[in-house]
Design a protein around this motif. Sequence first.
Motif, PDB file in Angstrom:
ATOM      1  N   ARG A  19       0.837  -1.214   0.000  1.00  0.00           N
ATOM      2  CA  ARG A  19       0.000   0.000   0.000  1.00  0.00           C
ATOM      3  C   ARG A  19       0.866   1.256   0.000  1.00  0.00           C
ATOM      4  N   PHE A  20       1.914   1.267   0.809  1.00  0.00           N
ATOM      5  CA  PHE A  20       2.815   2.425   0.845  1.00  0.00           C
ATOM      6  C   PHE A  20       3.526   2.604  -0.507  1.00  0.00           C
ATOM      7  N   ASP A  21       3.955   1.499  -1.113  1.00  0.00           N
ATOM      8  CA  ASP A  21       4.608   1.578  -2.425  1.00  0.00           C
ATOM      9  C   ASP A  21       3.651   2.146  -3.474  1.00  0.00           C
ATOM     10  N   LEU A  22       2.402   1.689  -3.427  1.00  0.00           N
ATOM     11  CA  LEU A  22       1.402   2.195  -4.370  1.00  0.00           C
ATOM     12  C   LEU A  22       1.156   3.681  -4.143  1.00  0.00           C
ATOM     13  N   GLN A  23       1.058   4.092  -2.902  1.00  0.00           N
ATOM     14  CA  GLN A  23       0.838   5.504  -2.601  1.00  0.00           C
ATOM     15  C   GLN A  23       2.000   6.355  -3.101  1.00  0.00           C
ATOM     16  N   ARG A  24       3.221   5.866  -2.889  1.00  0.00           N
ATOM     17  CA  ARG A  24       4.381   6.640  -3.345  1.00  0.00           C
ATOM     18  C   ARG A  24       4.363   6.811  -4.865  1.00  0.00           C
ATOM     19  N   ALA A  25       4.030   5.731  -5.588  1.00  0.00           N
ATOM     20  CA  ALA A  25       3.973   5.812  -7.054  1.00  0.00           C
ATOM     21  C   ALA A  25       2.876   6.772  -7.512  1.00  0.00           C
ATOM     22  N   ILE A  26       1.720   6.726  -6.847  1.00  0.00           N
ATOM     23  CA  ILE A  26       0.609   7.606  -7.223  1.00  0.00           C
ATOM     24  C   ILE A  26       0.981   9.063  -6.960  1.00  0.00           C
ATOM     25  N   VAL A  27       1.579   9.330  -5.812  1.00  0.00           N
ATOM     26  CA  VAL A  27       1.950  10.706  -5.469  1.00  0.00           C
ATOM     27  C   VAL A  27       2.980  11.244  -6.456  1.00  0.00           C
ATOM     28  N   ASP A  28       3.991  10.437  -6.789  1.00  0.00           N
ATOM     29  CA  ASP A  28       5.007  10.877  -7.757  1.00  0.00           C
ATOM     30  C   ASP A  28       4.373  11.222  -9.108  1.00  0.00           C
ATOM     31  N   GLN A  29       3.481  10.358  -9.580  1.00  0.00           N
ATOM     32  CA  GLN A  29       2.850  10.610 -10.874  1.00  0.00           C
ATOM     33  C   GLN A  29       1.898  11.795 -10.803  1.00  0.00           C
ATOM     34  N   TYR A  30       1.223  11.960  -9.681  1.00  0.00           N
ATOM     35  CA  TYR A  30       0.329  13.114  -9.526  1.00  0.00           C
ATOM     36  C   TYR A  30       1.135  14.413  -9.576  1.00  0.00           C
ATOM     37  N   ILE A  31       2.314  14.403  -8.948  1.00  0.00           N
ATOM     38  CA  ILE A  31       3.175  15.589  -8.978  1.00  0.00           C
ATOM     39  C   ILE A  31       3.568  15.921 -10.417  1.00  0.00           C
ATOM     40  N   LEU A  32       3.931  14.894 -11.198  1.00  0.00           N
ATOM     41  CA  LEU A  32       4.298  15.124 -12.604  1.00  0.00           C
ATOM     42  C   LEU A  32       3.123  15.688 -13.396  1.00  0.00           C
ATOM     43  N   ALA A  33       1.951  15.094 -13.208  1.00  0.00           N
ATOM     44  CA  ALA A  33       0.775  15.555 -13.949  1.00  0.00           C
ATOM     45  C   ALA A  33       0.403  16.981 -13.538  1.00  0.00           C
ATOM     46  N   PHE A  34       0.477  17.275 -12.241  1.00  0.00           N
ATOM     47  CA  PHE A  34       0.157  18.630 -11.779  1.00  0.00           C
ATOM     48  C   PHE A  34       1.152  19.632 -12.343  1.00  0.00           C
ATOM     49  N   SER A  35       2.436  19.255 -12.383  1.00  0.00           N
ATOM     50  CA  SER A  35       3.445  20.141 -12.955  1.00  0.00           C
ATOM     51  C   SER A  35       3.183  20.396 -14.441  1.00  0.00           C
ATOM     52  N   SER A  36       2.788  19.346 -15.166  1.00  0.00           N
ATOM     53  CA  SER A  36       2.466  19.510 -16.589  1.00  0.00           C
ATOM     54  C   SER A  36       1.268  20.439 -16.762  1.00  0.00           C
ATOM     55  N   GLN A  37       0.297  20.311 -15.875  1.00  0.00           N
ATOM     56  CA  GLN A  37      -0.867  21.201 -15.928  1.00  0.00           C
ATOM     57  C   GLN A  37      -0.457  22.653 -15.683  1.00  0.00           C
ATOM     58  N   GLU A  38       0.444  22.875 -14.703  1.00  0.00           N
ATOM     59  CA  GLU A  38       0.933  24.220 -14.436  1.00  0.00           C
ATOM     60  C   GLU A  38       1.701  24.776 -15.636  1.00  0.00           C
ATOM     61  N   GLN A  39       2.441  23.893 -16.313  1.00  0.00           N
ATOM     62  CA  GLN A  39       3.187  24.316 -17.495  1.00  0.00           C
ATOM     63  C   GLN A  39       2.241  24.774 -18.595  1.00  0.00           C
ATOM     64  N   VAL A  40       1.132  24.052 -18.762  1.00  0.00           N
ATOM     65  CA  VAL A  40       0.136  24.446 -19.766  1.00  0.00           C
ATOM     66  C   VAL A  40      -0.426  25.817 -19.434  1.00  0.00           C
ATOM     67  N   ASP A  41      -0.816  26.040 -18.184  1.00  0.00           N
ATOM     68  CA  ASP A  41      -1.386  27.324 -17.779  1.00  0.00           C
ATOM     69  C   ASP A  41      -0.381  28.459 -17.976  1.00  0.00           C
ATOM     70  N   PHE A  42       0.862  28.196 -17.628  1.00  0.00           N
ATOM     71  CA  PHE A  42       1.877  29.241 -17.784  1.00  0.00           C
ATOM     72  C   PHE A  42       2.085  29.579 -19.258  1.00  0.00           C
ATOM     73  N   ASN A  43       2.177  28.542 -20.091  1.00  0.00           N
ATOM     74  CA  ASN A  43       2.375  28.800 -21.520  1.00  0.00           C
ATOM     75  C   ASN A  43       1.202  29.546 -22.135  1.00  0.00           C
ATOM     76  N   TYR A  44      -0.003  29.239 -21.682  1.00  0.00           N
ATOM     77  CA  TYR A  44      -1.162  29.994 -22.145  1.00  0.00           C
ATOM     78  C   TYR A  44      -1.015  31.475 -21.782  1.00  0.00           C
ATOM     79  N   GLY A  45      -0.550  31.732 -20.558  1.00  0.00           N
ATOM     80  CA  GLY A  45      -0.384  33.119 -20.133  1.00  0.00           C
ATOM     81  C   GLY A  45       0.641  33.860 -20.967  1.00  0.00           C
ATOM     82  N   VAL A  46       1.750  33.181 -21.286  1.00  0.00           N
ATOM     83  CA  VAL A  46       2.779  33.808 -22.121  1.00  0.00           C
ATOM     84  C   VAL A  46       2.246  34.088 -23.518  1.00  0.00           C
ATOM     85  N   VAL A  47       1.496  33.130 -24.083  1.00  0.00           N
ATOM     86  CA  VAL A  47       0.914  33.333 -25.412  1.00  0.00           C
ATOM     87  C   VAL A  47      -0.030  34.534 -25.407  1.00  0.00           C
ATOM     88  N   LYS A  48      -0.849  34.628 -24.362  1.00  0.00           N
ATOM     89  CA  LYS A  48      -1.779  35.754 -24.272  1.00  0.00           C
ATOM     90  C   LYS A  48      -1.032  37.078 -24.228  1.00  0.00           C
TER      91      LYS A  48
END
Length: 415
Positions: free
Chosen positions: A133-162
């Motif tokens: 369970r702990f191993d699964l949680q660690r993997a989920i948290v790591d991937q969530y961090i990557l996905a959240f960072s990618s989402q932030e990158q999209v928002d930032f790039n939209y702002g620069v384009v605007k």
Amino acid sequence: MNLKLKYLIFYLFTFSSIGAMAQAPVKNLDYYLKEAELNSPVLKDFNNQQRSAGIDSLIARATAKPQVTASSAGMYAPVIRGYGFDEVLTNGQALEALLNINYDLLNKKRINNQLESIKIQSDSIRYARQLSRFDLQRAIVDQYILAFSSQEQVDFNYGVVKLLQEEETLLKKLTRSNIYKQSEYLTFLVTLQQQQLMVKQAELQFKNDYATLNYLAGIADTTTVKLADPKLQAGLSSTVQSFFTRRFEIDSLKNINQKNAIDYNYKPKLGVYANGGYNSSFILQPYKNFGTSVGFTFSVPIYDGHQKKMQYSKLILASQTVSGYRDFFTRQQQQQLNLIRQQINQTDQLFSKINEQIMFSKGLIEVDSKLMHTGDLRVADFVIAINNYMAAQNLLRQTNINRLKLINQFNYWNR
């Protein structure tokens, strides 16, 4: 398709994507952690093993009770013209049909030790389940961090384009008024087009990271969502917790249980039995061959070539091995926690400097934008300011990702 129409299509696509993300449902880290645990076949397997261990305990208790069996055997040995088995030995024929009851009088401690073995096995399964369970949680948290960072990158790039789109409209007017050269406008246009490509790349990266997150959590969902800030906090405890060392405790308990099992194998055994039924050779009054019998069995080991001492020696070696692994793991875990804690502190010290750089870069963009309105700034200088601002923002985002990952590792080991 002329250039103006191309930009119109891109603007519509960009702002429709922004609107879709803004209206998308927000899902947080807890949602994916719960779904991952709910869908994990490994955790379900451990749950079933836990239930199976409970059934083993019931079986062990059942063996402590009197055991009743029914048995039957028949035999016929014909003698033809004097040829056949000796009837003195075989009686020619026999029939047996008995009800047997057996009970071991000295099995209480042995059964209790067996129950203790099952309990230790259950504890081992429970530990393995929690570790999984702990191993699964660690993997989920790591991937969530990557996905959240990618989402932030999209928002930032939209702002620069605007921002670039707003400046592009002004720069076009200034170029038509011969305040800026056509070459400078084209240089700015290339920067805008590159940023538009970066928006699309960021969107693809977010889709891939988000799909991987759903895959790890066992979620079949392709809808657009907005990921909430994970907001991870490092645990405050500075001492090594007992979870990971629990496996060494279980191994030690296994050795003790095996030693007790060896001891019980060398203790006397006493059992009683009773049976009743029909047992006849059909030679004399077979209708009277119904009866019953009682008896006992007793055994005590005397000599087996010192096997008990040898088995003790193996358990001593196993115990020494467990102690060695435990001591090594405890030192390594403490060192790892100290290293991660140090890295988190060093990472935290970077944020003030990066934010200061972002503030100056953003201020420079604002100043350069005003100078562009009056034609007192080279377009190349404005592009450089934009690139510096983007580099600082990316550095902040990457530093935050590293910090969140370090916190995830620290929380994993600090249990």
